[in-house]
Design an enzyme around this catalytic site. Structure first.
Site, PDB file in Angstrom:
ATOM      1  CB  CYS A 195     -63.498 155.412 -61.371  1.00 38.01           C
ATOM      2  SG  CYS A 195     -62.426 153.937 -61.104  1.00 38.01           S
ATOM      3  CB  ILE A 196     -67.204 158.532 -61.769  1.00 40.01           C
ATOM      4  CG1 ILE A 196     -67.438 157.185 -62.175  1.00 40.01           C
ATOM      5  CG2 ILE A 196     -67.982 159.635 -62.464  1.00 40.01           C
ATOM      6  CD1 ILE A 196     -67.014 156.953 -63.511  1.00 40.01           C
TER       7      ILE A 196
END
Length: 456
Positions: free
Chosen positions: A299-300
């Protein structure tokens, strides 16, 4: 946006066997002429990983007939055995689902045609150059399109660039004569699964949905609404795709900022967590983010690069995001530099120093190494000539970029480390072996203050 409504996916309520809804049926010629399909499953999930498996279990718990599809037979065997990495509530749901005839697992993509709705939950990583790697997503979408039939709802949840639902699903479907909003529905609803965290039940997490047409949006809203209490509708699939990019880019920028504050606090001889916790007492206008050794998962460290990649093509400058992502990518190197300095201050060279990394998963309480900063840190330490081991009871072994394999060091005290790097603090980890004689660099900022513990 307009579209002819057709018979949508037949969904089932939490009371098993009770039909919950059907999308309204149009009397248009397109709807009248479409072939009718009797579906064996209410929903098929493509990709049974950290998003797909919990999603399938949420639908199963809501009473849906679920087909889990994954290209890896080994992954399906792990799920069937009940050994999948899940939070406790989902582990209980898996036990219940495996006992139900309405929950099936397969690696045969042709069975997708037997599901009223198909949800795509596959990884969207970046490559070594931080460029989006769309191979898994493109192949999954191609497989879904090839097996699509009229009357289905196809829902993409994987985080990707704006326009991907249209490019990878709607356009190729139209070439097959399956027109979104006419004889099939296509939409995007970004996943909101937080691996390793049981703080929010699936049904309590609001979901965003946006379709290719209004009728596509309605069908997706109905599907997601069978297991979650709140569905937020946006104007298009593009808007839903951008929503997810905003969510994770916001987090990336603020994590980068927290890391900067940690470095500044260290230079000013301040405890950054004391400062952050004090700032967090403000009841408005502040959201606490904490520093660390870097960012992992899919994700990040990955999602904002899909946005940057697309903006570069449009020649649009995004300096805040670019600098944040550069800083995040450089963070593991910062950790190695700190290790080198701490050893040097003690008249010890990094070369031949014994360094133990404690916790290598990308976040606490998961068996997940994807994009973990620990991998880069371990590789860099080895390249510097350090004698390296790791201790993580959730990760029995790991493979580095050069193909070499490291095994979990079960007795951390016996390693006799010159320096211990606390990388990931699992809640179930035993740290009683960290005595005042053990020198620790704490990149988690979670260990209690002591003379032998230095914050990153």
């Amino acid at each position: 946006m307009t579209g002819n409504l057709v018979a949508g996916p037949k969904l089932w309520s939490r009371r098993k066997g009770t039909k919950l809804l059907e999308a309204p049926t149009s009397t248009t010629e397109a709807a009248q002429n479409q072939s009718e399909h009797e579906f064996d499953f209410d929903v098929a999930i493509v990709g049974m990983g950290y998003v797909g498996l919990p999603t399938s279990l949420a639908f199963s718990a809501a009473g849906a007939r679920v087909l889990g599809v994954d290209a890896s037979p080994a992954r399906l065997d792990v799920i069937r055995s009940g050994r999948a990495d899940l939070v406790d509530s989902d582990r209980e749901r898996l036990t219940q689902a495996l006992a139900e005839p309405s929950f099936e697992l397969t690696s045969d993509p042709s069975r997708l045609s037997r599901a009223a709705a198909v949800i795509i939950c596959v990884p969207t990583p970046v490559d070594a150059y931080l460029v989006p790697d769309l191979r898994i997503l493109s192949q999954a979408c191609q497989t879904v399109v090839e097996n699509a039939v009229s009357g289905q709802l196809l829902l993409l949840t994987s985080t990707t660039y704006v326009g991907s639902t249209r490019n990878l699903l709607a356009t190729p479907l139209a070439k097959r004569g399956l027109i979104p909003g006419s004889n099939i529905h296509v939409a995007f609803s970004p996943e909101r699964i937080n691996p390793g965290t049981d703080s929010f039940a699936h049904e309590d997490v609001p979901r965003v949905v946006g379709g290719i047409t209004n009728s596509c949006t309605e069908a997706a809203e109905a599907l997601i609404g069978t297991y979650t209490r709140l569905v937020h509708v946006v104007s298009s699939a593009d808007a839903a795709e951008m929503t997810k990019l905003v969510e994770n880019t916001f987090r990336a920028v603020n994590i980068g900022l927290a890391n900067e504050f940690a470095d500044m606090a260290n230079s000013l001889k301040l405890d950054v967590m004391e400062v952050i916790n004090a700032a967090a007492t403000k009841p408005y206008g502040f959201m606490a983010f904490t520093p660390g050794p870097g960012v992992g998962g899919h994700c990040i460290p990955c999602d904002p690069h899909y946005l940057l990649w697309q903006m570069r093509r449009l020649r649009l400058s995004t300096p805040v995001i670019e600098q944040a992502m550069n800083a995040i990518a450089a963070r593991p190197g910062r950790v190695v530099d700190r290790i080198r300095k701490i050893l040097s201050d003690r008249d010890k060279s990094l070369h031949a120093a014994r360094v133990l990394v404690v916790g290598v998963a990308y976040k606490p309480d998961v068996e997940d190494l994807r994009e973990s900063p620990a991998l880069e840190i371990l590789e860099s330490l080895i390249e510097e000539g350090a004698v390296v081991a790791y201790h993580d009871h959730l990760i029995p072994s790991l493979r580095l970029g050069d193909g070499s394999v490291l095994e979990h060091h079960a007795d951390p005290a016996a390693f006799d480390a010159d320096l211990v790097l606390m990388h990931t603090a699992h809640s179930s980890a035993d740290v009683s072996w960290i005595t005042p004689e053990v020198n620790v660099l704490d990149s988690t900022f979670r260990l209690p203050h002591a003379s032998n513990i230095i914050n990153l």
